[in-house]
Structure formats: structure tokens, C-alpha cells
Design a protein around this motif. Structure first.
Motif, mmCIF file in Angstrom:
data_model
loop_
_atom_site.group_PDB
_atom_site.id
_atom_site.type_symbol
_atom_site.label_atom_id
_atom_site.label_comp_id
_atom_site.label_asym_id
_atom_site.label_seq_id
_atom_site.Cartn_x
_atom_site.Cartn_y
_atom_site.Cartn_z
ATOM 1 N N HIS A 203 0.814 -1.218 0.000
ATOM 2 C CA HIS A 203 0.000 0.000 0.000
ATOM 3 C C HIS A 203 0.850 1.271 0.000
ATOM 4 C CE1 HIS A 203 -3.912 -2.107 1.498
ATOM 5 N NE2 HIS A 203 -3.495 -2.528 0.328
ATOM 6 N N ILE A 206 1.720 2.054 -3.453
ATOM 7 C CA ILE A 206 0.621 2.620 -4.257
ATOM 8 C C ILE A 206 0.726 4.150 -4.190
ATOM 9 C CG2 ILE A 206 -1.888 2.946 -4.406
ATOM 10 C CD1 ILE A 206 -2.211 0.146 -3.225
ATOM 11 N N GLU A 255 6.043 -6.779 -8.438
ATOM 12 C CA GLU A 255 5.096 -7.894 -8.540
ATOM 13 C C GLU A 255 3.671 -7.380 -8.440
ATOM 14 O OE1 GLU A 255 2.324 -10.884 -7.263
ATOM 15 O OE2 GLU A 255 2.967 -9.189 -6.026
ATOM 16 N N PHE A 256 3.493 -6.211 -7.796
ATOM 17 C CA PHE A 256 2.160 -5.655 -7.499
ATOM 18 C C PHE A 256 1.758 -4.647 -8.576
ATOM 19 C CE2 PHE A 256 -0.475 -3.400 -3.984
ATOM 20 C CZ PHE A 256 -1.555 -4.239 -4.204
ATOM 21 N N SER A 257 2.032 -5.013 -9.846
ATOM 22 C CA SER A 257 1.799 -4.058 -10.931
ATOM 23 C C SER A 257 0.313 -3.765 -11.116
ATOM 24 C CB SER A 257 2.387 -4.603 -12.233
ATOM 25 O OG SER A 257 1.828 -5.874 -12.495
ATOM 26 N N ARG A 258 -0.573 -4.586 -10.504
ATOM 27 C CA ARG A 258 -1.999 -4.293 -10.658
ATOM 28 C C ARG A 258 -2.398 -3.038 -9.889
ATOM 29 N NH1 ARG A 258 -1.434 -8.641 -7.232
ATOM 30 N NH2 ARG A 258 -2.679 -8.755 -5.328
ATOM 31 N N ALA A 259 -1.523 -2.542 -9.005
ATOM 32 C CA ALA A 259 -1.880 -1.336 -8.244
ATOM 33 C C ALA A 259 -0.739 -0.332 -8.114
ATOM 34 C CB ALA A 259 -2.359 -1.735 -6.848
ATOM 35 N N ILE B 37 -8.541 0.316 -3.852
ATOM 36 C CA ILE B 37 -7.886 -0.189 -2.644
ATOM 37 C C ILE B 37 -8.131 0.821 -1.532
ATOM 38 C CG2 ILE B 37 -5.649 -0.729 -1.603
ATOM 39 C CD1 ILE B 37 -4.851 -1.838 -4.348
ATOM 40 N N ILE B 44 -7.106 4.717 -1.928
ATOM 41 C CA ILE B 44 -5.785 5.310 -2.197
ATOM 42 C C ILE B 44 -5.259 4.932 -3.574
ATOM 43 C CG2 ILE B 44 -5.056 5.562 0.218
ATOM 44 C CD1 ILE B 44 -3.393 2.980 -0.150
ATOM 45 N N MET B 46 -6.203 2.259 -7.409
ATOM 46 C CA MET B 46 -7.147 1.407 -8.134
ATOM 47 C C MET B 46 -6.422 0.185 -8.672
ATOM 48 S SD MET B 46 -9.812 3.808 -10.021
ATOM 49 C CE MET B 46 -8.829 4.602 -11.229
ATOM 50 N N ILE B 47 -7.199 -0.902 -8.856
ATOM 51 C CA ILE B 47 -6.654 -2.120 -9.440
ATOM 52 C C ILE B 47 -6.740 -2.019 -10.965
ATOM 53 C CG2 ILE B 47 -7.016 -4.600 -9.722
ATOM 54 C CD1 ILE B 47 -6.259 -4.362 -6.964
ATOM 55 N N ASP B 48 -5.644 -2.323 -11.631
ATOM 56 C CA ASP B 48 -5.627 -2.387 -13.080
ATOM 57 C C ASP B 48 -5.939 -3.840 -13.456
ATOM 58 O OD1 ASP B 48 -4.853 -2.813 -15.703
ATOM 59 O OD2 ASP B 48 -3.207 -1.357 -15.617
ATOM 60 N N GLU B 51 -3.344 -5.776 -15.570
ATOM 61 C CA GLU B 51 -2.123 -6.143 -14.839
ATOM 62 C C GLU B 51 -2.404 -7.295 -13.877
ATOM 63 O OE1 GLU B 51 1.004 -5.386 -15.051
ATOM 64 O OE2 GLU B 51 0.857 -3.838 -16.593
ATOM 65 N N ALA B 52 -3.601 -7.289 -13.267
ATOM 66 C CA ALA B 52 -3.960 -8.373 -12.351
ATOM 67 C C ALA B 52 -3.976 -9.704 -13.092
ATOM 68 C CB ALA B 52 -5.325 -8.092 -11.719
#
Lengths: 380, 73
Positions: A203, A206, A255-259, B37, B44, B46-48, B51-52
């Protein structure tokens, strides 16, 4: 829940574990620090450690906001409630952190202090609006994740002309804590804490992005892999760290590229820099005084700064002698090395800060790991 | 998942059936249907979704590679 369940699949975790065993060189030891308390919690809760080969060791870092809050700072909040008659609002975990004179915010509340648990800085603003005749102080703690909401609360209080609201700012910074650990004698000189790389925060990243870690990779030759908080994220990040070490690389990988991207949440960063500036030094529990590792409220917002408003000074207070939180936060010791772990010090009655929050190394081990330490005897 | 936008940069998120009122001041671009999220009552980030999927696919490859290695051993 979408984006959660699929990152907790036990079969996939075991397969990543197999991959790790194949790729980790049996001739060498790997030690990685998970900086963040959220990762400490995930590693304990999901049994990630059991899936790792014996030569891959995880060291808990100091990234648990409640754990690194020193006694003297909690004392300031207690003083505001008990001696200055202020309503003190704070996050739930902060309530139970042990302070001086056998007090905590919870115990100060039992003594008549008006101390209220809030879920969000916004709730503290509501308390201030509802109690115009009282001073309301938000005791603000945490890393880069909780700082933007505090900034928003101060900006909103200014817009609304909320004259009875102020913030006791204890916000701290992740990159300076990592630097401090890398510069510590245990890591640099004695080598008693070998660190081959870091699992980077989820977090926090982010908000700040992956950019700020590039310095550690380049300057200290330590790989950093930013990981989400789910168990598969952590397993995958460890595998990526093993690969970097094997290949002699030290890069920042995500690794946390989704956020997380390289820049982070620029809007949030802008709000933070509008309201806060660097403190020249700040005491951390376990790490001591760390230069430029925390934030204070800018002079333009002085009326919302509880330290200025109430003329509060900071007095450092030593931790309980029996407590090993300091060494645990530096990665030098493990919870089980502490004599009072699980006996005198428990989550119900914490002596040290690491036993307070579920993200603390001691609380996590107490909740999910303590029975594994006891050998099972089967009698006929 | 964000299910409803409200006034004053606030929104309702659905967390596995629990509806919660959160601030979206830090992600003003968030829309209904986005996965955000949430930290201390504030979205704070957002989920892409792409990418997920990519990360999940990476886990999948890992699983296949491990299975292949297991079969070879």
C-alpha cells in the motif's frame, strides 16, 4: 472476493514453493527482509514460511506503524487527554500501545480521558464539528498510506474554519527507515543481520510508487521486489528475489503491478507536500533517532499542529528492559528470542508494541505460529 | 468494488457483501465498477484489471513450469 481469493490459492502457492526449491541454490543462504507489517502478517497467517526452502529466511522489518511509535509520543497524546482536557481521536491499534506509568490510551480512557477510536481522519473532523466547545486532537500515526488522509483532514479543517481541530503528527517515512537499516552496524559492519534483498511494501508503494526504492538497489546493491499483501504475491516476490540474487542483479521489480506504478499517486503526494514538511529527526521505537524520517505540519498550518498549539515537548522514554521489540524491529532478534514472549507479554496484555498490532511480529507469531514451536509428543 | 458515487467526493464500495462509505478524494477518477484499494476509509489507488490478469498468468506459468520440473525429476 475478486482480486483476493485468486491470490490465496493454496495449490498455486505450493507450486511456487516447488519452483523456489528448484531455483534456490542449496549451497547458499538467502535472507530477505519484508519491510512491511502487512507482509509480516500475511507470512505468518498463511504459513508462507513453511513453503519456503530451509535456506530462504525471512526477516521481519520495522514497517508496522504502531510498533515503531515510541512511548514518548503516546505519552504526549495521553497528556492532552488527561491534563489538557482535549478529546483525543486515534486509530484502534494505537489505543493499546504501552506508554509511561503503566498507561496506554485505553487505560487513560478508563481514568476519565475522553479518548475516542476512529476509523478515519475524517471521523475526527466529525467529532470536532460535533463538539465546538472542546479541543479535538487527531493523534495521527502511520506511514505514507495514512498520511494523505491526514493531509486531507487538515486541508478540510482549514476550508471549514474549524478552530477546535488539531493534529498530533507522528507520520513516518518508509525509505528513510530502509536506509537506516542498511546503514545499521548489524547490517554493514557486523553482518549479524544479513540482508540480500527486500520485499517492498504494497500500500505504501501505491502512494509513493516504485521510484523511491531505486536508490537502494543502485546504492546498496540490494534487490527490491514490491509485492501485494496476498500470500501468492509474497511467494512470487520471494521467487523474484531469489532469481535476482542468483543472477547477481539488484533491481527494483514490481510484482504488485496491478496497483503500483513508478510514480505512485501523484495527487496524494501533492496534498502531503502541501501540508507537511520533513522533520530533521524523529525517534522510532527500536531504531532510535532517525534523521529526516518523519513529517511535521508546515508553519502555514500551525493552528492545526497540536504540538505548537499546546506547546508540547517530546521526552524520550526507554522501553521496558525485558522487552525485545527494539531488536526485533531491527531484524536482530525473533519474537521467540524474547523471554517474556507469550508469558508476561500477550496480545491481551502487551508489554511491547510488537505484541499490540496484528501486523506486529510478536502478535503475528503469537496468533499463528506459537504452537508450532512446541514439539508434538505422541505417547502410546 | 465501487458501486455508487456520492456527493463531496465520497462513494460506496462493496467489500464481499459489506457496503461501506469511503472517500475518493485521493482517486477522483474512480468510477462505478472500478476496484479500489481502501485504507483507513480512503480509496488510495485502483486495481488495473489487465495487470492483475498478467500477474495471475505469471503464477499459472509458474505452476506449469513446476509441474514440468516435477515430471522430469
Amino acid at each position: 472476493m475478486k482480486y483476493i481469493d485468486e491470490f490465496r490459492d493454496g495449490d498455486v502457492a505450493r507450486k511456487i514453493g516447488e519452483r523456489l526449491r528448484t531455483e534456490a541454490d542449496p549451497a547458499r543462504q538467502y535472507s530477505f527482509m519484508e519491510f512491511c507489517g502487512g507482509h509480516t502478517h500475511a507470512i505468518s497467517r498463511y504459513g508462507v514460511r513453511e513453503l519456503l526452502p530451509p535456506n530462504v529466511r525471512m526477516i521481519h522489518g520495522p514497517g508496522c506503524p504502531v510498533c515503531v511509535l515510541p512511548i514518548g509520543r503516546v505519552d504526549m497524546a495521553i497528556k492532552l487527554a488527561l491534563e489538557r482536557g482535549a478529546i483525543v481521536c486515534t486509530y484502534g491499534d494505537t489505543m493499546r500501545v504501552p506508554a509511561s506509568d503503566n498507561l496506554s490510551l485505553t487505560r487513560a480512557k478508563a481514568r476519565g480521558g475522553d479518548i475516542r477510536m476512529v476509523y478515519s481522519a475524517t471521523d475526527a473532523l466529525t467529532v470536532a464539528r460535533d463538539n465546538p466547545g472542546r479541543e479535538v486532537v487527531f493523534f495521527a500515526i502511520g506511514f505514507e498510506t495514512t498520511t494523505p488522509p491526514t493531509a486531507l483532514a487538515i486541508l478540510r479543517a482549514q476550508r471549514e474554519g474549524l478552530a477546535n481541530f488539531s493534529v498530533l503528527c507522528c507520520h513516518v517515512l518508509t525509505p528513510s527507515a530502509i536506509t537506516h537499516i542498511l546503514e545499521s552496524p548489524e547490517v554493514r559492519r557486523y553482518g549479524t543481520v544479513p540482508i540480500d534483498g527486500f520485499v517492498g511494501p504494497a500500500h505504501v508503494s501505491i502512494v509513493i510508487g516504485s521510484g523511491p526504492y531505486e536508490h537502494f538497489a543502485e546504492e546498496y546493491r540490494k534487490p527490491v521486489v514490491i509485492a501485494g499483501f496476498e500470500p501468492l504475491d509474497v511467494m512470487q516476490a520471494i521467487l523474484m528475489l531469489v532469481r535476482q540474487v542468483n543472477e547477481g542483479r539488484a533491481h527494483v521489480e514490481n510484482e504488485f503491478s496491478r496497483a503500483v506504478d513508478r510514480d505512485g499517486n501523484l495527487g496524494a503526494q501533492q496534498k502531503v507536500s502541501e501540508v507537511f514538511e520533513l522533520r530533521p529527526t524523529f525517534e522510532w521505537r527500536g531504531l532510535g533517532e532517525v534523521p529526516y524520517s518523519a513529517l511535521k505540519i508546515r508553519p502555514a498550518f500551525a493552528q492545526f499542529d497540536a504540538e505548537r498549539r499546546f506547546g508540547l515537548g517530546y521526552t524520550p522514554v526507554a522501553d521496558n528492559k525485558a522487552c525485545e521489540c527494539g531488536a526485533i524491529l531491527r531484524g536482530v532478534k525473533q519474537p521467540t528470542d524474547c523471554k517474556i514472549f507469550g508469558t508476561v507479554c500477550t496480545p491481551e496484555n502487551p508489554v511491547g508494541s510488537c505484541m499490540v498490532s496484528s501486523e506486529g511480529a510478536c502478535a503475528a507469531h503469537y496468533a499463528y505460529g506459537r504452537f508450532k514451536d512446541i514439539p508434538v509428543k505422541v505417547s502410546a | 468494488m465501487l458501486v455508487e458515487l456520492r456527493a463531496d467526493e465520497r462513494a460506496v464500495v462493496n467489500l464481499g457483501g459489506i457496503r461501506k462509505d469511503v472517500s475518493i478524494e485521493l482517486v477522483p477518477e474512480a468510477q462505478v465498477g472500478d476496484y479500489v484499494i481502501v485504507h483507513v476509509g480512503h480509496a488510495i489507488g485502483m486495481i488495473d484489471p489487465e495487470e492483475a490478469e498478467r500477474t495471475l498468468a505469471l503464477f499459472g506459468e509458474m505452476a506449469e513450469a513446476a509441474a514440468a520440473a516435477g515430471a522430469a525429476a
